[in-house]
Design a protein around this motif. Structure first.
Motif, PDB file in Angstrom:
ATOM      1  N   ASN A   1       9.864 -31.500   1.722  1.00 55.74           N
ATOM      2  CA  ASN A   1       9.036 -32.466   1.006  1.00 55.74           C
ATOM      3  C   ASN A   1       9.317 -33.867   1.530  1.00 55.74           C
ATOM      4  O   ASN A   1      10.168 -34.067   2.410  1.00 55.74           O
ATOM      5  CB  ASN A   1       9.309 -32.411  -0.500  1.00 55.74           C
ATOM      6  CG  ASN A   1      10.770 -32.703  -0.843  1.00 55.74           C
ATOM      7  OD1 ASN A   1      11.619 -32.827   0.029  1.00 55.74           O
ATOM      8  ND2 ASN A   1      11.068 -32.813  -2.134  1.00 55.74           N
TER       9      ASN A   1
ATOM     10  N   ALA B   1       6.993 -27.565  -4.844  1.00 52.88           N
ATOM     11  CA  ALA B   1       6.845 -28.948  -4.390  1.00 52.88           C
ATOM     12  C   ALA B   1       8.063 -29.408  -3.611  1.00 52.88           C
ATOM     13  O   ALA B   1       7.949 -30.165  -2.649  1.00 52.88           O
ATOM     14  CB  ALA B   1       6.618 -29.863  -5.591  1.00 52.88           C
TER      15      ALA B   1
ATOM     16  N   LEU C   1       1.934 -35.825  -4.200  1.00 55.33           N
ATOM     17  CA  LEU C   1       2.332 -34.740  -5.095  1.00 55.33           C
ATOM     18  C   LEU C   1       1.492 -34.783  -6.360  1.00 55.33           C
ATOM     19  O   LEU C   1       1.297 -35.848  -6.947  1.00 55.33           O
ATOM     20  CB  LEU C   1       3.820 -34.869  -5.452  1.00 55.33           C
ATOM     21  CG  LEU C   1       4.387 -33.897  -6.480  1.00 55.33           C
ATOM     22  CD1 LEU C   1       4.245 -32.456  -6.028  1.00 55.33           C
ATOM     23  CD2 LEU C   1       5.858 -34.222  -6.755  1.00 55.33           C
TER      24      LEU C   1
ATOM     25  N   GLY D   1       6.481 -28.538  -0.018  1.00 53.21           N
ATOM     26  CA  GLY D   1       5.580 -29.623  -0.366  1.00 53.21           C
ATOM     27  C   GLY D   1       5.099 -30.412   0.829  1.00 53.21           C
ATOM     28  O   GLY D   1       5.343 -30.065   1.994  1.00 53.21           O
TER      29      GLY D   1
END
Length: 483
Positions: free
Chosen positions: A152, A116, A105, A120
């Motif tokens: 993510n 994100a 990230l 992500g």
């Protein structure tokens, strides 16, 4: 040569090779049994230009920290988002292998937190080493791809599980389960941090409460009544205990009575709990990232993890020059500590390259292009380590301070800041002979190693590699190395 002699020689060579291999492996494994003498912290520093990379700090007492590598990152991610956060240091039980795993990230690139979290990377970034100082290139490890609707993979940790002889890698993923979308902790098993099993739900706080950061520490001798303790940022900083990594966990309490929370009850709002046992004694520090106030880590300590009432705040700590964000701490043996300090502990001089013709301007990199500018910000963009030349003795190369492993090199006779790719061409392009200044003998000029008729010079404030044929060129090709 007689066949019998050939066989004897081959057998002898095999025995020597086997003994050598056994000796090296045994030395590494013996290190894991040696007393610990120091501490190594891996962390990132924030959402600025180069803050989401791997930084290291060292401590002898576990409370006062010194930045390694002059406060510059020691590893840069060149994969995925090209940035990392939340690094975790992992040592094999034998002490012969190390890994760094981190969140893939980079908020500094302009990514929003919403993107994100929901769109992500599903992978972690992994580095591997056999000695804690020479690291592999980074690689991506897809851990969350098998989670339906995964947004993510954040804040990874890993711990060796002696019951199965492999590692449990655990992290937070934002996904919908039973109609509720939030962060929960999942885990996979791995033996080599290259291939993993299917992700399994590990921690779900129920209702709408998410959880992102959690870290487990093993307590030798089951201090406080349990073998493992887990600190999680789930609204509070919740402490739990268990006698197995994947077994049943018992809630010990939280730190709300100390005025510390993860936001549920206000006070000092923190995240990123990071465990550390003090060397040689049954005392632990739980470091907490004071992200809400931007003050970085603070420790609370305990000699009995069986109750959160045993924790106490500390003020006798120092964090060095960089802001330390969510990371992990590894206790170091004397051999490990010696290698780490030999690699990154020496305060290599930081050098700027001043232009003779414009003495308020210095060589700097900007978006990996190279030019001369005044008032460089951030200052590290104009700072370099003057290294022994990559291509030959008696020469120099210029390594970036804030992009370790990146050097000034000419490419098409233009200058760029680029990572050493290991090729002979790169090494030659990044190597120069320092000679008396062409415009003033008290200054310096830098002659190309592979194009000796050309010198580093600035032209329209940009750095080039040119033949020098007149007084203007001689002045533009003259520089001074200064602090």
């Amino acid at each position: 040569m007689p066949r019998a002699l050939t066989r004897t020689g081959a057998l002898l060579a095999a025995v020597v090779l086997l003994f050598t291999s056994w000796s090296v492996t045994t030395d590494r494994r013996a290190e894991a049994l040696e007393p610990f003498t120091g501490y190594l912290m891996a962390h990132f520093t924030g959402e600025h230009a180069n803050g989401e990379q791997i930084y290291l700090a060292h401590s002898r007492d576990g409370l006062r920290w010194t930045d390694l590598n002059n406060g510059a990152p020691v590893l840069l991610s060149t994969v995925g988002t090209r940035g990392v956060r939340d690094p975790a240091l992992v040592r094999s039980p034998a002490g012969d292998r190390y890994w760094i795993i981190a969140t893939d990230l980079r908020i500094a690139s302009g990514t929003s937190w919403s993107d994100a979290a929901n769109n992500g990377s599903k992978s972690l970034v992994v580095w591997e080493s056999s000695d804690l100082v020479n690291w592999s290139s980074p690689r991506l490890l897809n851990v969350a791809g098998g989670i339906s609707g995964a947004g993510n993979a954040w804040a990874p940790e890993a711990i060796y599980d002696p019951s199965s002889g492999d590692y449990v890698v655990y992290w937070a993923t934002n996904a919908t389960l039973n109609g509720v979308k939030k962060h929960r902790i999942y885990y996979v098993r791995t033996r080599d941090f290259r291939s993993v099993g299917s992700p399994v739900l590990y921690i779900d706080r129920g209702q709408g409460q998410g959880i992102i950061d959690t870290q487990i520490v093993e307590a030798p001798g089951s201090a406080g009544g349990y073998r493992y303790y887990r600190a999680s940022a789930d609204g509070q900083i919740t402490i739990e205990a268990s006698n197995s990594v994947l077994g049943t966990w018992t809630r010990i309490g939280d730190l709300s009575h100390m005025g510390i929370s993860n936001g549920a009850t206000g006070g000092n709002v923190v995240e990123g709990p990071m465990w550390m046992q003090f060397n040689g004694r049954a005392e632990w520090a739980l470091w907490l990232d004071q992200y809400a106030t931007g003050r970085g880590y603070m420790p609370v300590t305990s000699t009995n993890l069986g109750s959160t009432r045993n924790f106490a705040t500390r003020t006798d700590y120092q964090l060095g020059g960089t802001r330390k964000r969510h990371g992990s701490i590894l206790n170091l043996t004397a051999a490990e500590e010696s290698r780490v300090l030999a690699k990154w502990g020496t305060s290599a001089p930081v050098t700027r390259i001043q232009a003779y013709t414009h003495q308020d301007r210095y060589v700097r990199h900007a978006d990996f292009d190279v030019r001369i500018d005044p008032n460089v910000s951030p200052a590290q963009d104009a700072q370099f380590h003057v290294m022994p030349g990559l291509a030959g003795s008696g020469t120099v190369s210029f390594q970036s301070v804030n992009y370790p492993g990146y050097y000034l090199r000419h490419y098409g006779f233009d200058f760029v800041l680029a990572p050493d790719d290991g090729t002979a061409t790169f090494k030659s392009d990044a190597t120069f002979r320092q000679v008396a200044g062409l415009a003033s003998a008290s200054w310096s000029s830098f002659q190309s190693y592979n194009y000796p008729d050309r010198y580093i010079r600035h032209y329209d404030y940009k750095l080039r590699l040119d033949p020098i044929t007149d007084a203007t060129g001689r002045a533009d090709a003259t520089f001074r190395l200064t602090s």
